[in-house]
Design an enzyme around this catalytic site. Structure first.
Site, short mmCIF file in Angstrom:
data_model
loop_
_atom_site.label_atom_id
_atom_site.label_comp_id
_atom_site.label_asym_id
_atom_site.label_seq_id
_atom_site.Cartn_x
_atom_site.Cartn_y
_atom_site.Cartn_z
N LYS A 118 -5.22 -3.23 -24.72
CA LYS A 118 -3.90 -3.00 -24.13
C LYS A 118 -3.76 -1.65 -23.45
CE LYS A 118 -0.90 -6.02 -26.64
NZ LYS A 118 0.31 -5.89 -27.46
N GLY A 166 0.06 -11.13 -31.26
CA GLY A 166 0.85 -11.90 -32.22
C GLY A 166 1.95 -11.08 -32.88
N TYR A 204 10.58 2.93 -27.10
CA TYR A 204 11.18 1.73 -27.67
C TYR A 204 12.46 1.43 -26.90
CZ TYR A 204 13.30 -1.43 -31.05
OH TYR A 204 13.86 -2.51 -31.64
N HIS A 237 9.10 -10.59 -33.50
CA HIS A 237 8.31 -10.54 -32.27
C HIS A 237 7.63 -11.86 -31.93
CE1 HIS A 237 9.18 -6.34 -32.45
NE2 HIS A 237 8.46 -6.15 -33.52
N GLU A 277 3.58 -10.05 -18.99
CA GLU A 277 4.79 -9.91 -19.80
C GLU A 277 5.48 -8.58 -19.53
OE1 GLU A 277 3.82 -12.71 -23.64
OE2 GLU A 277 3.75 -10.55 -23.96
N GLU A 289 2.22 -6.42 -21.53
CA GLU A 289 0.84 -6.91 -21.67
C GLU A 289 0.60 -8.10 -20.78
OE1 GLU A 289 -0.56 -8.80 -25.19
OE2 GLU A 289 1.33 -9.80 -25.60
N ASN A 291 -1.40 -11.82 -20.78
CA ASN A 291 -2.15 -12.82 -21.53
C ASN A 291 -3.00 -13.63 -20.56
OD1 ASN A 291 -1.06 -12.13 -24.05
ND2 ASN A 291 0.80 -13.27 -23.58
N ARG A 293 -4.50 -16.47 -20.55
CA ARG A 293 -4.67 -17.85 -21.02
C ARG A 293 -3.40 -18.62 -20.73
NH1 ARG A 293 -0.90 -17.37 -24.94
NH2 ARG A 293 -0.90 -15.41 -26.08
P1 ADP Z 1 1.93 -8.73 -29.06
O1 ADP Z 1 0.75 -8.75 -28.15
O2 ADP Z 1 1.59 -8.35 -30.46
O3 ADP Z 1 2.76 -9.97 -28.96
P2 ADP Z 1 3.70 -7.28 -27.23
O4 ADP Z 1 3.34 -5.96 -26.67
O5 ADP Z 1 3.58 -8.45 -26.32
O6 ADP Z 1 2.85 -7.51 -28.57
O7 ADP Z 1 5.19 -7.24 -27.79
C1 ADP Z 1 5.74 -8.32 -28.50
C2 ADP Z 1 7.24 -8.16 -28.61
O8 ADP Z 1 7.57 -6.91 -29.25
C3 ADP Z 1 7.97 -8.11 -27.29
O9 ADP Z 1 8.28 -9.39 -26.79
C4 ADP Z 1 9.22 -7.34 -27.68
O10 ADP Z 1 10.13 -8.18 -28.36
C5 ADP Z 1 8.72 -6.32 -28.68
N1 ADP Z 1 8.37 -5.06 -28.01
C6 ADP Z 1 7.16 -4.73 -27.49
N2 ADP Z 1 7.17 -3.52 -26.90
C7 ADP Z 1 8.42 -3.03 -27.04
C8 ADP Z 1 9.09 -1.82 -26.62
N3 ADP Z 1 8.46 -0.86 -25.94
N4 ADP Z 1 10.41 -1.70 -26.93
C9 ADP Z 1 11.08 -2.66 -27.61
N5 ADP Z 1 10.51 -3.81 -28.04
C10 ADP Z 1 9.20 -4.02 -27.75
#
Ligand code: ADP
Length: 449
Positions: A118, A166, A204, A237, A277, A289, A291, A293
């Protein structure tokens, strides 16, 4: 390149069925693989052939590269579709297949590896002109560098694992003190879950929506986008309900972010389906991120754009080229997906068992992607997703009314599922009006429990 004539599906459940269905319509033979726990599973019944690849534990069956390659050799399959989860984002698996003269239906190992890291993905996307969430530059080597980065970015921050996925291993910190604990617990969680303790941090965002862009590349510098999906209804999440288009998204904004995403993946010669995303807040997109796939929620995009993403993946992997053209992709109506998990409410505890009665919802605009059948047993070893109820309507209101109707029609007895949750959600004003962010469901669950 010779057209693919036999595909091994390295997955189970509804996604294995989804892929088998596409193959059948394309005249391609299918090979199912299964663990001993899945001997009677629907994907095994629907495929032309099946091979048992090991015991129930996924590490010894669905995640076993050696067993899957042996199954290809035994069956004569020329290509492997990994679905989502399991080996779908494993670059080494894609490479080993290629070394054995087998085709991996997905992007190159190089792109899987890049987006799986990432930190590297953030850097690459930022270089390619994709806006990212403000965050640390690279890996946080120690607590001091984490503190410096957090102060620069400004609290609150979220610490993430570079190898994460995940929704695991993410830790929120609102100040230096919280950062100390968050850093060490994120580090050990990341090590335990991913065997890699590299961490980074991001600002955040307080009330963003999760909006992702479906992209598709031909591997030779041409790419298209298929608009967005709003996946903000999440618990821990994890997505529970998704829709396309996102409520309130206007065509100009879609075209603008779509063009940024297609330019980025065209630039790297990306091949096949991908999802970029974003968190979306006050009109701003920030990359989190990519994905590499097919996503669980891909059917909502298929419904509104009237395309078959799996067939397109197979065509691109088989060298037939991409048939999608941006000018011909037209968004029509609205689609919503409700994830039916074998979980008991209100705690979402996994609820495996035998399905005693089953009736699938149907009718105009209803798609039920599921491997359920009456008398089937949901084993306790795998993901709890047992079905996806996808509805399409002329607009959002019509789609939600259809979802409510289809939920009433669905019968799954013998196990508990998340279906009753959607009945409740559909009665909420915020859901009806599309007024929600990524924290909405957690707040609602806390208030209603
Ligand atoms: P993973 O690959 O573990 O799914 P992600 O980076 O895609 O992790 O994040 C998953 C979820 O976490 C997002 O859809 C969102 O709800 C929350 N999230 C991720 N990054 C942030 C951020 N910077 N601020 C607030 N929420 C976040």
């Amino acid at each position: 390149m010779v057209r693919i004539s036999k595909i091994l599906v390295a997955n189970r459940g509804e996604i294995a069925l989804r892929i088998i269905r596409a193959c059948q319509e394309m005249g391609i033979s299918t090979v199912a693989v299964h663990s001993t726990a899945d001997a009677d599973a629907m994907h095994v019944r629907m495929a032309d052939e099946s091979v048992c690849i090991g015991p129930p534990t996924a590490a010894l069956s669905y995640l076993s590269t050696a067993s899957i390659i042996s199954a290809c050799e035994i069956s004569g399959a020329e290509a492997v579709h990994p679905g989502y989860g399991f080996l779908s984002e494993n670059a080494e698996f894609a490479e080993i297949l290629e070394d054995h003269g087998l085709r991996f239906i997905g992007p190159s190992a190089e792109h899987i590896r890049l987006m799986g890291d990432k930190i590297a993905a953030r850097n690459a996307m930022s270089r390619l002109g994709v806006p990212c969430v403000p965050g640390s530059n690279g890996c946080l080597n120690n607590l001091d560098s984490a503190r410096r980065a957090a102060r620069e970015v400004g609290y609150p921050v979220i610490i993430k694992a570079s190898a994460g996925g995940g929704g695991r291993g993410m830790k929120l910190a609102r100040n230096d003190d919280e950062l100390d604990t968050a850093f060490s617990s994120a580090r050990s969680e990341a090590m335990a879950a991913f065997g890699n303790d590299e961490l980074y941090l991001e600002k955040y965002l307080a009330k963003p929506r999760h909006i992702e862009i479906q992209v598709f590349g031909d591997g030779r510098g041409r790419a298209v986008h298929l608009g967005e999906r709003d996946c903000s209804i999440q618990r821990r999440h994890q997505k529970l309900m998704e829709e396309a288009p996102a409520p309130g998204m206007d065509p100009e904004t879609r075209a603008r972010i779509g063009a940024i995403c297609t330019a980025a993946i065209a630039d790297i010669d990306y091949a096949g389906a991908g999802t970029i995303e974003f968190l979306y807040d006050q009109g701003e997109f920030s990359f989190i991120e990519m994905n590499t796939r097919l996503q669980v929620e891909h059917p909502v995009t298929e419904c509104v754009y009237h395309v078959d993403l799996v067939k397109e993946q197979i065509r691109v992997a088989g060298g037939e080229g991409m048939t999608l053209e941006q000018d011909r992709l037209e968004l029509i109506g609205h689609a919503v997906e409700a994830r039916i998990n074998a979980e008991s409410l209100p705690d979402f505890t996994p609820c495996p068992g035998r399905v005693t009665t089953f009736h699938a919802p149907g009718g105009l605009g209803v798609r039920f992607d599921s491997a359920l059948y009456q008398g089937c047993t949901i084993p306790p070893y795998y993901d709890s997703l047992v079905g996806k109820l996808i509805v399409h309507g002329t607009d959002r209101k019509a789609a939600l009314a259809r979802l409510s109707r289809a939920l009433r029609e669905m019968v799954v007895d013998g196990i508990q599922t998340t279906a009753p949750l959607f009945d409740q959600l559909l009665r909420e004003d915020d859901i009806r009006t599309g007024n929600y962010d990524i924290h909405w469901l957690n707040r609602w669950l806390a208030e209603t429990s």
